[in-house]
Motif scaffolding. Structure first.
Motif, mmCIF file in Angstrom:
data_model
loop_
_atom_site.group_PDB
_atom_site.id
_atom_site.type_symbol
_atom_site.label_atom_id
_atom_site.label_comp_id
_atom_site.label_asym_id
_atom_site.label_seq_id
_atom_site.Cartn_x
_atom_site.Cartn_y
_atom_site.Cartn_z
ATOM 1 N N GLU A 84 -20.832 -3.323 43.455
ATOM 2 C CA GLU A 84 -20.020 -1.923 43.357
ATOM 3 C C GLU A 84 -19.263 -2.089 41.902
ATOM 4 O O GLU A 84 -19.273 -1.369 40.893
ATOM 5 C CB GLU A 84 -18.769 -1.536 44.225
ATOM 6 N N ASN A 85 -18.711 -3.360 41.558
ATOM 7 C CA ASN A 85 -18.002 -3.609 40.392
ATOM 8 C C ASN A 85 -18.944 -4.537 39.536
ATOM 9 O O ASN A 85 -19.038 -5.562 39.562
ATOM 10 C CB ASN A 85 -16.613 -4.420 40.466
ATOM 11 N N ASN A 86 -19.446 -3.924 38.443
ATOM 12 C CA ASN A 86 -20.617 -4.436 37.455
ATOM 13 C C ASN A 86 -20.206 -5.383 36.424
ATOM 14 O O ASN A 86 -20.709 -6.107 36.028
ATOM 15 C CB ASN A 86 -21.469 -3.330 36.729
ATOM 16 N N SER A 87 -18.838 -5.570 36.613
ATOM 17 C CA SER A 87 -18.513 -6.801 35.697
ATOM 18 C C SER A 87 -18.398 -7.972 35.951
ATOM 19 O O SER A 87 -18.421 -8.199 37.225
ATOM 20 C CB SER A 87 -16.906 -6.073 35.130
ATOM 21 N N THR A 88 -18.486 -8.987 35.357
ATOM 22 C CA THR A 88 -18.313 -10.492 35.574
ATOM 23 C C THR A 88 -17.101 -10.992 35.278
ATOM 24 O O THR A 88 -16.451 -10.450 34.340
ATOM 25 C CB THR A 88 -19.643 -11.159 35.060
ATOM 26 N N SER A 89 -16.722 -11.918 35.868
ATOM 27 C CA SER A 89 -15.568 -12.779 35.543
ATOM 28 C C SER A 89 -15.659 -13.784 34.387
ATOM 29 O O SER A 89 -14.735 -14.545 34.345
ATOM 30 C CB SER A 89 -15.004 -13.282 36.873
ATOM 31 N N GLY A 90 -16.750 -13.845 33.742
ATOM 32 C CA GLY A 90 -16.837 -14.583 32.511
ATOM 33 C C GLY A 90 -17.472 -15.938 32.869
ATOM 34 O O GLY A 90 -17.838 -16.655 31.939
ATOM 35 N N GLY A 91 -17.678 -16.268 34.100
ATOM 36 C CA GLY A 91 -18.409 -17.610 34.465
ATOM 37 C C GLY A 91 -19.678 -17.513 34.312
ATOM 38 O O GLY A 91 -20.271 -18.736 34.214
ATOM 39 N N GLY A 92 -20.375 -16.489 34.111
ATOM 40 C CA GLY A 92 -21.909 -16.596 33.828
ATOM 41 C C GLY A 92 -22.883 -16.790 34.990
ATOM 42 O O GLY A 92 -22.563 -16.447 36.104
ATOM 43 N N ILE A 93 -24.111 -17.312 34.555
ATOM 44 C CA ILE A 93 -25.084 -17.434 35.672
ATOM 45 C C ILE A 93 -25.670 -18.816 35.480
ATOM 46 O O ILE A 93 -25.844 -19.427 34.246
ATOM 47 C CB ILE A 93 -26.372 -16.492 35.140
ATOM 48 N N VAL A 94 -25.891 -19.244 36.649
ATOM 49 C CA VAL A 94 -26.396 -20.650 36.833
ATOM 50 C C VAL A 94 -27.810 -20.743 37.468
ATOM 51 O O VAL A 94 -28.037 -19.896 38.626
ATOM 52 C CB VAL A 94 -25.531 -21.730 37.633
ATOM 53 N N LEU A 95 -29.006 -21.319 36.866
ATOM 54 C CA LEU A 95 -29.996 -21.302 37.364
ATOM 55 C C LEU A 95 -30.459 -22.667 37.941
ATOM 56 O O LEU A 95 -29.931 -23.625 37.384
ATOM 57 C CB LEU A 95 -31.184 -21.348 36.094
ATOM 58 N N PHE A 96 -31.036 -22.528 39.202
ATOM 59 C CA PHE A 96 -31.565 -23.698 39.823
ATOM 60 C C PHE A 96 -33.075 -23.547 40.013
ATOM 61 O O PHE A 96 -33.463 -22.415 40.101
ATOM 62 C CB PHE A 96 -30.799 -23.352 41.374
ATOM 63 N N ILE A 97 -33.635 -24.810 40.633
ATOM 64 C CA ILE A 97 -35.014 -24.764 40.668
ATOM 65 C C ILE A 97 -34.828 -25.067 42.579
ATOM 66 O O ILE A 97 -34.264 -26.156 42.675
ATOM 67 C CB ILE A 97 -35.823 -25.838 40.094
ATOM 68 N N ALA A 98 -35.527 -24.346 43.378
ATOM 69 C CA ALA A 98 -35.282 -24.796 44.625
ATOM 70 C C ALA A 98 -36.672 -25.518 45.054
ATOM 71 O O ALA A 98 -37.786 -25.206 44.551
ATOM 72 C CB ALA A 98 -35.384 -23.288 45.388
ATOM 73 N N LYS A 99 -36.115 -26.792 45.519
ATOM 74 C CA LYS A 99 -37.265 -27.708 46.130
ATOM 75 C C LYS A 99 -37.729 -27.311 47.523
ATOM 76 O O LYS A 99 -37.389 -26.261 48.014
ATOM 77 C CB LYS A 99 -36.540 -28.890 46.161
ATOM 78 N N ALA A 100 -38.987 -27.881 47.963
ATOM 79 C CA ALA A 100 -39.558 -27.645 48.973
ATOM 80 C C ALA A 100 -38.456 -27.904 50.044
ATOM 81 O O ALA A 100 -38.772 -27.153 51.308
ATOM 82 C CB ALA A 100 -40.684 -28.577 49.130
ATOM 83 N N ASP A 101 -37.863 -28.823 50.058
ATOM 84 C CA ASP A 101 -36.783 -29.040 51.376
ATOM 85 C C ASP A 101 -35.633 -28.184 51.152
ATOM 86 O O ASP A 101 -34.623 -28.252 51.880
ATOM 87 C CB ASP A 101 -36.469 -30.430 51.345
ATOM 88 N N GLY A 102 -35.420 -27.384 50.326
ATOM 89 C CA GLY A 102 -34.394 -26.147 50.242
ATOM 90 C C GLY A 102 -33.292 -26.618 49.338
ATOM 91 O O GLY A 102 -32.472 -25.809 48.995
ATOM 92 N N ALA A 103 -33.246 -27.893 48.853
ATOM 93 C CA ALA A 103 -32.397 -28.270 47.787
ATOM 94 C C ALA A 103 -32.590 -27.629 46.568
ATOM 95 O O ALA A 103 -33.482 -27.197 46.094
ATOM 96 C CB ALA A 103 -32.467 -29.999 47.596
ATOM 97 N N LEU A 104 -31.216 -27.314 45.844
ATOM 98 C CA LEU A 104 -31.251 -26.790 44.847
ATOM 99 C C LEU A 104 -31.010 -27.575 43.614
ATOM 100 O O LEU A 104 -29.908 -28.166 43.567
ATOM 101 C CB LEU A 104 -30.242 -25.540 44.664
ATOM 102 N N GLN A 105 -31.961 -27.669 42.386
ATOM 103 C CA GLN A 105 -31.539 -28.532 41.313
ATOM 104 C C GLN A 105 -31.133 -27.742 40.370
ATOM 105 O O GLN A 105 -31.766 -26.938 39.690
ATOM 106 C CB GLN A 105 -32.880 -29.298 41.071
ATOM 107 N N PRO A 106 -29.853 -27.977 39.750
ATOM 108 C CA PRO A 106 -29.405 -27.174 38.502
ATOM 109 C C PRO A 106 -30.205 -27.478 37.190
ATOM 110 O O PRO A 106 -30.819 -28.636 37.118
ATOM 111 C CB PRO A 106 -28.082 -27.880 38.245
#
Length: 175
Positions: A84-106
């Motif tokens: 609803e509120n399209n503004s962001t708090s300035g923290g940004g976006i972080v990308l991860f690669i999802a591994k086969a076991d579900g773990a997220l690698q930044p």
């Protein structure tokens, strides 16, 4: 699909993983994954972009959100989960690669190249204002490159809506 990290000099390093997860500063997520359902034959190979995480047997209570989609060029689009509120708090976006076991690698450089099974590519990064995930058909256009080189590295993007929280995105070239 193959996932490549892109370093500051544009070098590529192949990574192990099945999908890309983008986490926004408000806690919402997008997941970019290979198409798992059969699409009509006339729809080119591409990726599915999910508002939230892709459903799986191990993630029963995944929160879904509809998608905001804003074209920025014929070869670029910004996608974000709707809130609803399209503004962001300035923290940004972080990308991860999802591994086969579900773990997220930044992803250190916060920039990835997705190579599809048909050899076409998509470049993924936070958009410059951190309002969404910027996805380029082919590679990101770079100012000052000769026009012929720019044409070889960019492709148009097509969208095929599947639901309010998932779209199929594909690169294509007009001949």
């Amino acid at each position: 699909m193959n996932l490549y990290l892109i370093d500051q000099k544009g070098g590529l390093a192949l990574q192990q993983g099945g999908s890309v997860v983008a986490e926004f500063d408000n806690g919402k997520m997008l997941e970019l994954a290979e198409s798992q359902q059969p699409l009509p034959a006339e729809i080119p190979d591409g990726i599915h972009i999910w508002g939230g995480r892709m459903p799986s047997a191990s993630s029963a209570d995944t929160a879904f959100s509809t998608l905001n989609i804003m074209p920025v060029a014929s070869n670029g689009v910004i996608i974000s989960p709707h809130h609803e509120n399209n503004s962001t708090s300035g923290g940004g976006i972080v990308l991860f690669i999802a591994k086969a076991d579900g773990a997220l690698q930044p992803v250190k450089e916060n920039k990835l190249l997705i190579e599809l099974n048909n050899g076409k590519t998509l470049e993924v990064m936070p958009d410059y204002a951190n309002k969404g995930l910027l996805i380029w058909g082919g590679r990101e256009p770079i100012a000052g490159l000769p026009l012929e080189y720019t044409r070889k590295r960019t492709e148009s993007l097509g969208l095929f809506p599947l639901a309010a929280n998932v779209v199929h995105l594909f690169p294509y070239r007009l001949v």
